[in-house]
Design a protein around this motif. Structure first.
Motif, PDB file in Angstrom:
ATOM      1  N   UNK A  41     100.131  38.875  62.477  1.00 15.10           N
ATOM      2  CA  UNK A  41     100.329  40.541  62.576  1.00 15.10           C
ATOM      3  C   UNK A  41      98.826  41.012  63.200  1.00 15.10           C
ATOM      4  N   UNK A  42      98.935  42.573  63.217  1.00 14.34           N
ATOM      5  CA  UNK A  42      97.471  42.907  64.171  1.00 14.34           C
ATOM      6  C   UNK A  42      96.310  42.923  62.224  1.00 14.34           C
ATOM      7  N   UNK A  43      97.649  42.964  61.143  1.00 19.36           N
ATOM      8  CA  UNK A  43      96.983  43.654  60.107  1.00 19.36           C
ATOM      9  C   UNK A  43      96.119  42.313  59.671  1.00 19.36           C
ATOM     10  N   UNK A  44      96.485  41.348  59.529  1.00 14.03           N
ATOM     11  CA  UNK A  44      95.396  40.397  59.731  1.00 14.03           C
ATOM     12  C   UNK A  44      94.178  40.421  60.169  1.00 14.03           C
ATOM     13  N   UNK A  45      94.078  40.634  61.439  1.00 11.13           N
ATOM     14  CA  UNK A  45      93.327  40.616  61.989  1.00 11.13           C
ATOM     15  C   UNK A  45      92.128  41.641  61.648  1.00 11.13           C
ATOM     16  N   UNK A  46      92.817  42.668  61.613  1.00  8.27           N
ATOM     17  CA  UNK A  46      92.394  44.274  60.901  1.00  8.27           C
ATOM     18  C   UNK A  46      91.468  43.844  59.347  1.00  8.27           C
ATOM     19  N   UNK A  47      92.180  42.520  58.208  1.00  6.91           N
ATOM     20  CA  UNK A  47      92.037  42.612  57.427  1.00  6.91           C
ATOM     21  C   UNK A  47      90.188  42.041  57.692  1.00  6.91           C
ATOM     22  N   UNK A  48      90.081  41.138  58.780  1.00  9.25           N
ATOM     23  CA  UNK A  48      88.878  40.772  58.497  1.00  9.25           C
ATOM     24  C   UNK A  48      88.009  41.067  59.447  1.00  9.25           C
ATOM     25  N   UNK A  49      88.440  42.278  60.003  1.00 11.65           N
ATOM     26  CA  UNK A  49      87.314  43.007  61.051  1.00 11.65           C
ATOM     27  C   UNK A  49      88.315  44.426  61.171  1.00 11.65           C
ATOM     28  N   UNK A  50      87.581  45.075  60.503  1.00  7.96           N
ATOM     29  CA  UNK A  50      87.753  46.592  60.358  1.00  7.96           C
ATOM     30  C   UNK A  50      87.760  47.442  61.894  1.00  7.96           C
TER      31      UNK A  50
END
Length: 204
Positions: A41-50
């Motif tokens: 999910x895109x959420x996992x990417x946003x977990x690391x990079x805002x």
């Protein structure tokens, strides 16, 4: 153990982003594209990079580190300076395996005109490449293998030539044959190093 898994996942995100940028370019690569390529999910990417900007900057820092690790490994080999110079030129030259990487760097330099963080990453990479070339040229001069007046100036002229060659070969694909460009690269580097062009390899 949890921390290790997070680090590994972050590395996977950066590797996937490199591939997406190579395929799509920085401007059109979206976080959703990276997530889709990884099957997450895109959420996992946003977990690391805002933000996308943070992801792009981290991706280039990651790619730079891997590339420079290879260059430093060449510099530290127990081999004559000329042998290591040929290997270093192969790593940097757009006529060899580095051709694919050059597409990434050209895109990065362009985007860096508008992104200060990315520009800083690209500047540090360029400075380190020049430091490695200069160090090897100085060693070759001390051993009597290279004959030039100024190692730093020779480094700048060699890398500037290769940078320009890369832009032409990538931006105007097919305008030059690889064999022709490689011959010019050897001739230019040999002239700067004060050595016989044949010592850098075949003209073919």
């Amino acid at each position: 153990m949890v921390r290790k898994k997070v680090v590994l996942r972050r590395e996977e995100i950066l590797d996937a982003t490199v591939e997406q940028i190579k395929q799509r370019g920085i401007a059109t690569t979206r976080i959703t594209d990276v997530a889709s390529a990884l099957g997450v999910s895109s959420g996992l990417i946003y977990y690391h990079f805002e933000t996308k900007e943070q992801l792009i900057e981290a991706t280039f820092a990651h790619a730079v580190r891997l590339e420079l690790d290879g260059a430093r490994a060449v510099l530290s080999r127990p081999a004559p300076p000329l042998t290591r110079m040929k290997a270093l030129l192969r790593l940097y030259s757009p006529t060899a395996k580095a051709a694919e990487a050059w597409r990434l760097w050209i895109d990065g330099y362009s985007a860096g005109l508008r992104d200060k963080g990315l520009r800083t990453v690209m500047e540090k990479m360029d400075e380190e490449w020049k430091r490695i070339f200069t160090s090897l040229i100085e060693e070759g001069m001390a051993r009597g293998e290279f004959h030039c007046a100024d190692a730093r100036a020779a480094t700048w002229r060699i890398t500037l030539f290769l940078d320009g060659l890369a832009v032409q070969m990538i931006a105007r694909h097919g305008v030059l044959k690889k064999e022709e460009a490689a011959a010019w690269m050897r001739e230019h580097a040999a002239a700067e190093l004060g050595i016989d062009v044949e010592s850098l390899g075949s003209r073919r």
